[in-house]
Motif scaffolding. Structure first.
Motif, PDB file in Angstrom:
ATOM      1  N   GLN A 213     -31.905-122.869  26.208  1.00 19.87           N
ATOM      2  CA  GLN A 213     -32.299-122.851  27.615  1.00 19.87           C
ATOM      3  C   GLN A 213     -31.509-123.866  28.400  1.00 19.87           C
ATOM      4  O   GLN A 213     -31.363-125.017  27.992  1.00 19.87           O
ATOM      5  CB  GLN A 213     -33.787-123.198  27.738  1.00 19.87           C
ATOM      6  CG  GLN A 213     -34.689-122.000  27.589  1.00 19.87           C
ATOM      7  CD  GLN A 213     -35.929-122.146  28.444  1.00 19.87           C
ATOM      8  OE1 GLN A 213     -36.378-123.246  28.714  1.00 19.87           O
ATOM      9  NE2 GLN A 213     -36.493-121.035  28.859  1.00 19.87           N
ATOM     10  N   VAL A 214     -30.992-123.408  29.519  1.00 18.32           N
ATOM     11  CA  VAL A 214     -30.236-124.293  30.394  1.00 18.32           C
ATOM     12  C   VAL A 214     -31.120-124.626  31.590  1.00 18.32           C
ATOM     13  O   VAL A 214     -31.689-123.734  32.214  1.00 18.32           O
ATOM     14  CB  VAL A 214     -28.954-123.587  30.892  1.00 18.32           C
ATOM     15  CG1 VAL A 214     -28.177-124.489  31.851  1.00 18.32           C
ATOM     16  CG2 VAL A 214     -28.083-123.186  29.713  1.00 18.32           C
ATOM     17  N   LYS A 215     -31.277-125.904  31.866  1.00 20.08           N
ATOM     18  CA  LYS A 215     -32.028-126.272  33.060  1.00 20.08           C
ATOM     19  C   LYS A 215     -31.027-126.569  34.161  1.00 20.08           C
ATOM     20  O   LYS A 215     -30.144-127.399  34.004  1.00 20.08           O
ATOM     21  CB  LYS A 215     -32.895-127.492  32.761  1.00 20.08           C
ATOM     22  CG  LYS A 215     -33.898-127.766  33.859  1.00 20.08           C
ATOM     23  CD  LYS A 215     -34.798-128.936  33.529  1.00 20.08           C
ATOM     24  CE  LYS A 215     -36.059-128.487  32.796  1.00 20.08           C
ATOM     25  NZ  LYS A 215     -36.977-129.607  32.547  1.00 20.08           N
ATOM     26  N   LEU A 216     -31.153-125.845  35.275  1.00 15.26           N
ATOM     27  CA  LEU A 216     -30.210-125.990  36.379  1.00 15.26           C
ATOM     28  C   LEU A 216     -30.849-126.712  37.554  1.00 15.26           C
ATOM     29  O   LEU A 216     -32.006-126.475  37.879  1.00 15.26           O
ATOM     30  CB  LEU A 216     -29.772-124.599  36.880  1.00 15.26           C
ATOM     31  CG  LEU A 216     -28.955-123.721  35.943  1.00 15.26           C
ATOM     32  CD1 LEU A 216     -28.781-122.348  36.561  1.00 15.26           C
ATOM     33  CD2 LEU A 216     -27.603-124.354  35.653  1.00 15.26           C
ATOM     34  N   GLY A 217     -30.072-127.569  38.175  1.00 14.42           N
ATOM     35  CA  GLY A 217     -30.498-128.167  39.430  1.00 14.42           C
ATOM     36  C   GLY A 217     -29.625-127.574  40.515  1.00 14.42           C
ATOM     37  O   GLY A 217     -28.411-127.481  40.350  1.00 14.42           O
ATOM     38  N   ILE A 218     -30.247-127.121  41.596  1.00 11.47           N
ATOM     39  CA  ILE A 218     -29.457-126.483  42.651  1.00 11.47           C
ATOM     40  C   ILE A 218     -29.619-127.256  43.950  1.00 11.47           C
ATOM     41  O   ILE A 218     -30.732-127.433  44.444  1.00 11.47           O
ATOM     42  CB  ILE A 218     -29.895-125.016  42.858  1.00 11.47           C
ATOM     43  CG1 ILE A 218     -29.828-124.261  41.523  1.00 11.47           C
ATOM     44  CG2 ILE A 218     -29.028-124.330  43.910  1.00 11.47           C
ATOM     45  CD1 ILE A 218     -30.744-123.073  41.444  1.00 11.47           C
ATOM     46  N   GLU A 219     -28.500-127.730  44.442  1.00  8.63           N
ATOM     47  CA  GLU A 219     -28.514-128.419  45.721  1.00  8.63           C
ATOM     48  C   GLU A 219     -27.861-127.474  46.718  1.00  8.63           C
ATOM     49  O   GLU A 219     -26.684-127.140  46.577  1.00  8.63           O
ATOM     50  CB  GLU A 219     -27.673-129.691  45.580  1.00  8.63           C
ATOM     51  CG  GLU A 219     -27.890-130.752  46.618  1.00  8.63           C
ATOM     52  CD  GLU A 219     -28.972-131.750  46.215  1.00  8.63           C
ATOM     53  OE1 GLU A 219     -29.956-131.836  46.953  1.00  8.63           O
ATOM     54  OE2 GLU A 219     -28.813-132.414  45.163  1.00  8.63           O
ATOM     55  N   ALA A 220     -28.666-126.990  47.676  1.00  8.32           N
ATOM     56  CA  ALA A 220     -28.121-126.031  48.640  1.00  8.32           C
ATOM     57  C   ALA A 220     -28.795-126.238  49.984  1.00  8.32           C
ATOM     58  O   ALA A 220     -29.906-126.765  50.043  1.00  8.32           O
ATOM     59  CB  ALA A 220     -28.361-124.601  48.146  1.00  8.32           C
TER      60      ALA A 220
END
Lengths: 75, 150
Positions: free
Chosen positions: A29-36
Motif C-alpha cells: 500500500q502506498v500512502k499518498l499526500g496530495i497538495e493541490a
C-alpha cells in the motif's frame, strides 16, 4: 502513461500547482499526500466510477415506475 | 427554445430555466445543458432532462424530504465554480434510481446535485465524507414514515 519510480518521502510535481508526495510504502500500500489548490477535485477513482455507474443506471427505468411517481402526494 | 424530452414530448423552455453543468455529470460528461421538469403534481420529483440528448433524463428529488438531517459542506471548488456566496443561493437535488419493484428504488446521497438558483450553474459533487451512500433506500422501512409514495 508516464511511469516514475519514487521512494517514500519523495514527490512528484504536476504542473505548477500540484504536488504528489509518497508518504509511505507498506505491505503493498502506498500512502499518498496530495497538495493541490482547493478548486482541484480529488476523488478515489472507484468512487467516481460508482457515481458514473449510478447515474447511468438512473436513466434506465420503465415508464410504469414513472407513472407511479406521477401520482405521488405530499404528506 | 424547444427541448425534446424522454417522457414529456417536446417542451418549450426559456433559456433562463436551463441549468448548466460546466463539467457535465459523471457518466454524462459531454452533456452540459439540462432542464428540470416536474414529474408529479406535488412537486416532489423532477426529471433532469438533457437539452442535447432526449434519451438522457434522470429523476431527482430533494434529499431533505427523505433525510431531514442530511447535511454536508460545499467545497471551495464547487463554491467558486457555481459562484455560490450564501447557502440560500443553492438548491440541492439527489438522483433517484428507480428500480423494480418500486421499494428497491434508491437515492444517491453521496453525490448531490447543486444548482445556483440565481445563475443556473450546476454541478454534481461527490462528498468526501463517506457517511452518505450512493444507494440509500427511497422507501424507509415498512409501515413507518414513507415519503416516497406510493
Amino acid at each position: 502513461m508516464l511511469v516514475l519510480n519514487r521512494k517514500a518521502g519523495e514527490s512528484i510535481r504536476i504542473g505548477d500547482e500540484i504536488e504528489l508526495k509518497i508518504v509511505s510504502v507498506e505491505g503493498g500500500q502506498v500512502k499518498l499526500g496530495i497538495e493541490a489548490p482547493k478548486h482541484v477535485e480529488i476523488h478515489r477513482q472507484e468512487v467516481y466510477a460508482a457515481i458514473q455507474e449510478e447515474n447511468e443506471e438512473a436513466t434506465m427505468f420503465s415508464e410504469t415506475l414513472l407513472d407511479l411517481l406521477k401520482s405521488s402526494k405530499k404528506d | 427554445m424547444k427541448v425534446e424530452t424522454k417522457y414529456f414530448g417536446t417542451v418549450e423552455v426559456k433559456e433562463k430555466e436551463t441549468v448548466h453543468f460546466e463539467q457535465g455529470l459523471p457518466g454524462f460528461e459531454s452533456y452540459h445543458a439540462f432542464v428540470l421538469l416536474p414529474v408529479d403534481e406535488a412537486g416532489l420529483y423532477y426529471a433532469l432532462q438533457s437539452c442535447e440528448d432526449k434519451k438522457v433524463s434522470l429523476i431527482v428529488t430533494s434529499p431533505y424530504l427523505f433525510q431531514k438531517t442530511y447535511e454536508f459542506e460545499i467545497g471551495d471548488g464547487a463554491q467558486l465554480e457555481l459562484e455560490i456566496e450564501k447557502p440560500k443561493d443553492v438548491a440541492v437535488y439527489s438522483v433517484v434510481t428507480l428500480r423494480e419493484p418500486f421499494h428497491e428504488s434508491t437515492l444517491n446521497l453521496q453525490a448531490p446535485i447543486l444548482v445556483n438558483v440565481h445563475n443556473g450553474k450546476a454541478k454534481q459533487v461527490i462528498l468526501a465524507e463517506e457517511n452518505y451512500q450512493t444507494r440509500c433506500p427511497l422507501v424507509q422501512g415498512k409501515g413507518g414514515e414513507q415519503h416516497a409514495r406510493p
